[in-house]
Every structure is written in structure tokens, then in C-alpha cells.
Design a protein around this motif. Sequence first.
Motif, short mmCIF file in Angstrom:
data_model
loop_
_atom_site.label_atom_id
_atom_site.label_comp_id
_atom_site.label_asym_id
_atom_site.label_seq_id
_atom_site.Cartn_x
_atom_site.Cartn_y
_atom_site.Cartn_z
N ALA A 114 0.84 -1.19 0.00
CA ALA A 114 0.00 0.00 0.00
C ALA A 114 0.88 1.25 0.00
O ALA A 114 1.59 1.52 0.96
CB ALA A 114 -0.91 -0.01 1.21
N HIS A 115 0.85 1.95 -1.11
CA HIS A 115 1.59 3.21 -1.20
C HIS A 115 0.60 4.36 -1.19
O HIS A 115 -0.49 4.24 -1.75
CB HIS A 115 2.41 3.27 -2.49
N LEU A 116 1.00 5.46 -0.59
CA LEU A 116 0.15 6.64 -0.57
C LEU A 116 0.15 7.24 -1.98
O LEU A 116 1.20 7.59 -2.52
CB LEU A 116 0.71 7.66 0.44
N THR A 117 -1.03 7.30 -2.60
CA THR A 117 -1.10 7.82 -3.97
C THR A 117 -1.50 9.30 -3.98
O THR A 117 -1.04 10.05 -4.83
CB THR A 117 -2.09 7.01 -4.82
N SER A 118 -2.36 9.69 -3.05
CA SER A 118 -2.74 11.11 -2.94
C SER A 118 -3.34 11.34 -1.56
O SER A 118 -3.62 10.38 -0.83
CB SER A 118 -3.75 11.47 -4.03
N SER A 119 -3.52 12.59 -1.22
CA SER A 119 -4.11 12.91 0.08
C SER A 119 -4.81 14.26 0.02
O SER A 119 -4.56 15.07 -0.86
CB SER A 119 -3.03 12.94 1.16
N VAL A 120 -5.72 14.46 1.00
CA VAL A 120 -6.40 15.76 1.19
C VAL A 120 -6.27 16.11 2.65
O VAL A 120 -6.76 15.35 3.49
CB VAL A 120 -7.90 15.69 0.80
N PRO A 121 -5.62 17.22 3.04
CA PRO A 121 -4.87 18.12 2.18
C PRO A 121 -3.68 17.40 1.51
O PRO A 121 -3.14 16.45 2.07
CB PRO A 121 -4.35 19.18 3.16
N ALA A 122 -3.29 17.89 0.36
CA ALA A 122 -2.19 17.28 -0.38
C ALA A 122 -0.83 17.61 0.25
O ALA A 122 -0.71 18.56 1.03
CB ALA A 122 -2.22 17.77 -1.83
N ASP A 123 0.16 16.80 -0.10
CA ASP A 123 1.53 17.02 0.37
C ASP A 123 2.00 18.42 -0.03
O ASP A 123 1.82 18.82 -1.18
CB ASP A 123 2.43 15.94 -0.26
N LYS A 124 2.59 19.12 0.92
CA LYS A 124 3.15 20.46 0.71
C LYS A 124 2.13 21.52 0.32
O LYS A 124 2.49 22.59 -0.16
CB LYS A 124 4.27 20.42 -0.35
N SER A 125 0.84 21.20 0.52
CA SER A 125 -0.18 22.18 0.14
C SER A 125 -0.40 23.20 1.25
O SER A 125 -0.04 22.99 2.41
CB SER A 125 -1.50 21.47 -0.18
N ILE A 126 -1.00 24.33 0.86
CA ILE A 126 -1.38 25.36 1.81
C ILE A 126 -2.89 25.47 1.75
O ILE A 126 -3.45 25.76 0.69
CB ILE A 126 -0.71 26.71 1.46
N VAL A 127 -3.56 25.15 2.86
CA VAL A 127 -5.02 25.20 2.87
C VAL A 127 -5.48 26.51 3.54
O VAL A 127 -4.82 27.04 4.43
CB VAL A 127 -5.64 23.97 3.56
N GLN A 128 -6.62 27.00 3.06
CA GLN A 128 -7.14 28.29 3.53
C GLN A 128 -7.74 28.20 4.93
O GLN A 128 -7.71 29.16 5.69
CB GLN A 128 -8.21 28.80 2.56
N ALA A 129 -8.32 27.03 5.24
CA ALA A 129 -8.99 26.86 6.53
C ALA A 129 -8.62 25.51 7.14
O ALA A 129 -8.14 24.62 6.44
CB ALA A 129 -10.49 26.94 6.33
N SER A 130 -8.84 25.40 8.43
CA SER A 130 -8.56 24.15 9.13
C SER A 130 -9.39 23.01 8.52
O SER A 130 -10.60 23.11 8.44
CB SER A 130 -8.92 24.31 10.61
N PRO A 131 -8.74 21.92 8.07
CA PRO A 131 -9.51 20.82 7.47
C PRO A 131 -10.28 20.05 8.54
O PRO A 131 -9.82 19.94 9.68
CB PRO A 131 -8.43 19.95 6.82
N ALA A 132 -11.45 19.51 8.18
CA ALA A 132 -12.27 18.73 9.12
C ALA A 132 -11.72 17.31 9.27
O ALA A 132 -12.05 16.61 10.22
CB ALA A 132 -13.70 18.68 8.63
N ALA A 133 -10.90 16.89 8.30
CA ALA A 133 -10.34 15.54 8.31
C ALA A 133 -9.13 15.49 7.39
O ALA A 133 -8.94 16.38 6.55
CB ALA A 133 -11.38 14.53 7.85
N VAL A 134 -8.33 14.46 7.58
CA VAL A 134 -7.25 14.17 6.64
C VAL A 134 -7.63 12.88 5.95
O VAL A 134 -7.98 11.90 6.61
CB VAL A 134 -5.90 14.02 7.39
N ALA A 135 -7.63 12.88 4.61
CA ALA A 135 -7.98 11.68 3.85
C ALA A 135 -6.75 11.21 3.08
O ALA A 135 -6.12 11.98 2.35
CB ALA A 135 -9.12 11.98 2.90
N LEU A 136 -6.40 9.94 3.27
CA LEU A 136 -5.21 9.38 2.63
C LEU A 136 -5.64 8.28 1.67
O LEU A 136 -6.32 7.32 2.07
CB LEU A 136 -4.27 8.79 3.69
N ASN A 137 -5.27 8.42 0.41
CA ASN A 137 -5.63 7.43 -0.61
C ASN A 137 -4.45 6.52 -0.88
O ASN A 137 -3.36 6.99 -1.22
CB ASN A 137 -6.06 8.13 -1.89
#
Length: 122
Positions: free
Chosen positions: A26-49
Motif C-alpha cells: 500500500a503506497h500513498l497515492t494522494s491525500s487531502v490536504p495534499a503534500d506540501k499544500s497550503i489550505v485556507q482553513a482548518s480541514p475537518a479531516a485528513v484523507a489518505l488514498n
Amino acid sequence: MFKTSKLLTASFIVMISAAGQASAHAHLTSSVPADKSIVQASPAAVALNFSEELNIRFSGATIAGTDGKRISTGDAKLSDGGKTLTVPLPETLDAGGYVVEWRVLSTDGHKTKGSYGFTVKP
Ligand SMILES: [Cu+2]
């Protein structure tokens, strides 16, 4: 003599199938928030694909500020056929950098781990 060659054949087959499974970790293919991203607001969750289905009992992620302060998280859940691990963030994250450290067990029985970071915009 016959027994020896049979044993060699058997171990060769085991080696081939082990190599085949190695590519199925199982390799991490993508995520929300994404790697090295700058988000405008505090995320409600971290999702790892991930590339493979995970075993939820041995899969999870921790989140900490870049100052090392651990962020409390809710119970991790799987979706998308067991390939997406979602970790709720009940607390509002302050502006700053965060590190997500994940550790998962895929259903093929292999463990993988890694980490990445994102920033909540000031
Ligand atoms: Cu594997």
C-alpha cells in the motif's frame, strides 16, 4: 535427488510470489490536504488514498504541529473499497505547519509507513 529439485522448485515459486506481492504494497497515492499544500482553513479531516486495500485494525495516522505538539484525532475510517483512510480532526487547527505520519497494513499483510506535511494559511 528428486526431492531436492522439488524443494528448489517450491522455494523458487515462493520467491516469485513474494516478489509479486512486494509491488502490491500500500503506497500513498494522494491525500487531502495534499503534500506540501497550503489550505485556507482548518480541514475537518485528513484523507489518505492508498494503492491497496488496508486493514483498519492496523492502519492509522497521527497529526502533529511542526512544533511537535500532537493534534487529537477521531477514529479512522476506511472508504473507497478500503483504500481511503480518513482521520477526523475534531479540533480547529491553528495557522501553521502540520506533519501527518501514517502507518498502514495492507490486506496482503505488508506494512508501510510514511509522512508528509501541509500548512494551514495564517
Ligand atoms: Cu505488499
